[in-house]
Design a protein around this motif. Structure first.
Motif, PDB file in Angstrom:
ATOM      1  N   MET A   1       0.844  -1.181   0.000  1.00 19.82           N
ATOM      2  CA  MET A   1       0.000   0.000   0.000  1.00 19.82           C
ATOM      3  C   MET A   1       0.892   1.248   0.000  1.00 19.82           C
ATOM      4  N   ARG A   2       0.641   2.142  -0.941  1.00 18.80           N
ATOM      5  CA  ARG A   2       1.405   3.390  -1.003  1.00 18.80           C
ATOM      6  C   ARG A   2       0.840   4.358   0.039  1.00 18.80           C
ATOM      7  N   GLN A   3       1.699   4.810   0.929  1.00 17.17           N
ATOM      8  CA  GLN A   3       1.258   5.699   1.986  1.00 17.17           C
ATOM      9  C   GLN A   3       2.286   6.785   2.247  1.00 17.17           C
ATOM     10  N   ALA A   4       1.840   7.839   2.924  1.00 15.77           N
ATOM     11  CA  ALA A   4       2.698   8.942   3.315  1.00 15.77           C
ATOM     12  C   ALA A   4       2.368   9.303   4.758  1.00 15.77           C
ATOM     13  N   LEU A   5       3.289  10.003   5.375  1.00 13.77           N
ATOM     14  CA  LEU A   5       3.129  10.438   6.763  1.00 13.77           C
ATOM     15  C   LEU A   5       2.860  11.932   6.794  1.00 13.77           C
ATOM     16  N   LEU A   6       1.853  12.343   7.555  1.00 12.92           N
ATOM     17  CA  LEU A   6       1.581  13.753   7.821  1.00 12.92           C
ATOM     18  C   LEU A   6       1.899  14.043   9.275  1.00 12.92           C
ATOM     19  N   GLU A  90      -2.441   5.912  -1.179  1.00 13.14           N
ATOM     20  CA  GLU A  90      -3.693   5.244  -0.846  1.00 13.14           C
ATOM     21  C   GLU A  90      -4.132   5.558   0.575  1.00 13.14           C
ATOM     22  N   ARG A  91      -3.156   5.917   1.435  1.00 14.03           N
ATOM     23  CA  ARG A  91      -3.460   6.185   2.833  1.00 14.03           C
ATOM     24  C   ARG A  91      -2.464   7.205   3.356  1.00 14.03           C
ATOM     25  N   VAL A  92      -2.955   8.103   4.231  1.00 13.87           N
ATOM     26  CA  VAL A  92      -2.088   9.074   4.889  1.00 13.87           C
ATOM     27  C   VAL A  92      -2.094   8.777   6.382  1.00 13.87           C
ATOM     28  N   LEU A  93      -0.931   8.494   6.918  1.00 10.82           N
ATOM     29  CA  LEU A  93      -0.758   8.263   8.341  1.00 10.82           C
ATOM     30  C   LEU A  93      -0.571   9.625   8.997  1.00 10.82           C
ATOM     31  N   VAL A  94      -1.319   9.898  10.050  1.00  5.73           N
ATOM     32  CA  VAL A  94      -1.324  11.219  10.668  1.00  5.73           C
ATOM     33  C   VAL A  94      -0.861  11.115  12.116  1.00  5.73           C
ATOM     34  N   CYS A  95      -0.005  12.049  12.519  1.00 10.77           N
ATOM     35  CA  CYS A  95       0.476  12.099  13.892  1.00 10.77           C
ATOM     36  C   CYS A  95       0.836  13.542  14.227  1.00 10.77           C
ATOM     37  N   GLY A  96       1.145  13.789  15.476  1.00 10.71           N
ATOM     38  CA  GLY A  96       1.589  15.127  15.861  1.00 10.71           C
ATOM     39  C   GLY A  96       0.877  15.665  17.074  1.00 10.71           C
ATOM     40  N   LEU A  97       0.683  16.987  17.063  1.00 10.46           N
ATOM     41  CA  LEU A  97       0.141  17.694  18.214  1.00 10.46           C
ATOM     42  C   LEU A  97      -1.268  18.207  17.951  1.00 10.46           C
ATOM     43  N   GLN A  98      -2.020  18.338  19.034  1.00 11.01           N
ATOM     44  CA  GLN A  98      -3.382  18.865  19.007  1.00 11.01           C
ATOM     45  C   GLN A  98      -4.362  17.826  18.433  1.00 11.01           C
ATOM     46  N   ALA A  99      -4.364  16.628  19.020  1.00 11.46           N
ATOM     47  CA  ALA A  99      -5.191  15.518  18.514  1.00 11.46           C
ATOM     48  C   ALA A  99      -6.654  15.889  18.349  1.00 11.46           C
ATOM     49  N   ASP A 100      -7.166  16.723  19.235  1.00 15.19           N
ATOM     50  CA  ASP A 100      -8.587  17.049  19.225  1.00 15.19           C
ATOM     51  C   ASP A 100      -8.893  18.339  18.469  1.00 15.19           C
ATOM     52  N   THR A 101      -7.881  18.963  17.861  1.00 12.44           N
ATOM     53  CA  THR A 101      -8.116  20.178  17.073  1.00 12.44           C
ATOM     54  C   THR A 101      -7.443  20.050  15.707  1.00 12.44           C
ATOM     55  N   ASP A 152       3.981  -1.947  16.111  1.00  9.75           N
ATOM     56  CA  ASP A 152       3.795  -3.307  15.617  1.00  9.75           C
ATOM     57  C   ASP A 152       2.636  -3.385  14.636  1.00  9.75           C
ATOM     58  N   GLU A 153       1.546  -2.662  14.941  1.00 10.35           N
ATOM     59  CA  GLU A 153       0.401  -2.611  14.042  1.00 10.35           C
ATOM     60  C   GLU A 153       0.759  -1.944  12.722  1.00 10.35           C
ATOM     61  N   LEU A 154       1.588  -0.928  12.803  1.00 12.10           N
ATOM     62  CA  LEU A 154       2.005  -0.208  11.593  1.00 12.10           C
ATOM     63  C   LEU A 154       2.802  -1.126  10.684  1.00 12.10           C
ATOM     64  N   LEU A 155       3.684  -1.907  11.242  1.00  8.91           N
ATOM     65  CA  LEU A 155       4.500  -2.831  10.465  1.00  8.91           C
ATOM     66  C   LEU A 155       3.660  -3.969   9.873  1.00  8.91           C
ATOM     67  N   ALA A 156       2.607  -4.357  10.597  1.00  8.15           N
ATOM     68  CA  ALA A 156       1.773  -5.470  10.145  1.00  8.15           C
ATOM     69  C   ALA A 156       0.798  -5.051   9.043  1.00  8.15           C
TER      70      ALA A 156
END
Length: 157
Positions: A1-6, A90-101, A152-156
């Motif tokens: 799956m082609r993905q990118a990180l935000l 196909e998918r964007v993995l999202v992480c960072g600050l301000q989870a609820d905003t 582990d979930e990310l790798l799987a």
């Protein structure tokens, strides 16, 4: 799956913990990445007038990314969405600050663009309302479904 990180708003104004910076940097090293940084422009977004607070004028991303996009407000800029669409992910993995905003706002923009956002919950911190990020994770799961709980979930998947 082609993905990118935000990487959302991991910048000095929001005092990110060092473990978060290091953890995101490790994931970013293995895939295409983009980051947002919030910069103050009162003419664009009335943070100071309405909220009595403002982000920095010149913050930079504390995590190296392939591209960094400046934003003024909660939503990521349209140019970032266009960039990700151009990458044909196909998918964007999202992480960072301000989870609820800001993280949640990015999720809405990605979802509406058809970019299948998935939250990396272990690499996401909440706003001052809920620094744990649990509120943001619950909102994300409700609106977008896809929450990845650990490396582990990310790798799987």
């Amino acid at each position: 799956m082609r993905q990118a990180l935000l990487i959302v708003d991991v910048q000095a104004s929001f005092s990110p913990p060092e473990w978060l910076i290091q953890g995101i940097a490790a994931v970013a090293a293995g895939m295409p990445s983009v980051a947002t940084v919030e910069r103050h422009d009162e003419a664009a977004t009335p943070f100071e007038r309405q909220l009595g607070w403002k982000p920095g004028l010149s913050d930079e991303s504390l995590v190296p990314a392939d591209r960094v996009f400046v934003k003024h407000g909660y939503l990521p800029p349209a140019a970032m969405i266009d960039h990700l669409l151009g990458m044909q992910v196909e998918r964007v993995l999202v992480c960072g600050l301000q989870a609820d905003t800001c993280v949640l706002a990015a999720g809405f923009a990605l979802f509406d663009a058809g970019l299948s956002p998935a939250l990396l919950s272990w690499l996401t911190v909440g706003s001052s309302l809920d620094r744990s990020g649990e509120l943001g994770v619950r909102l994300w799961r409700h609106h977008f479904g896809a929450v990845i709980l650990g490396p582990d979930e990310l790798l799987a998947g």
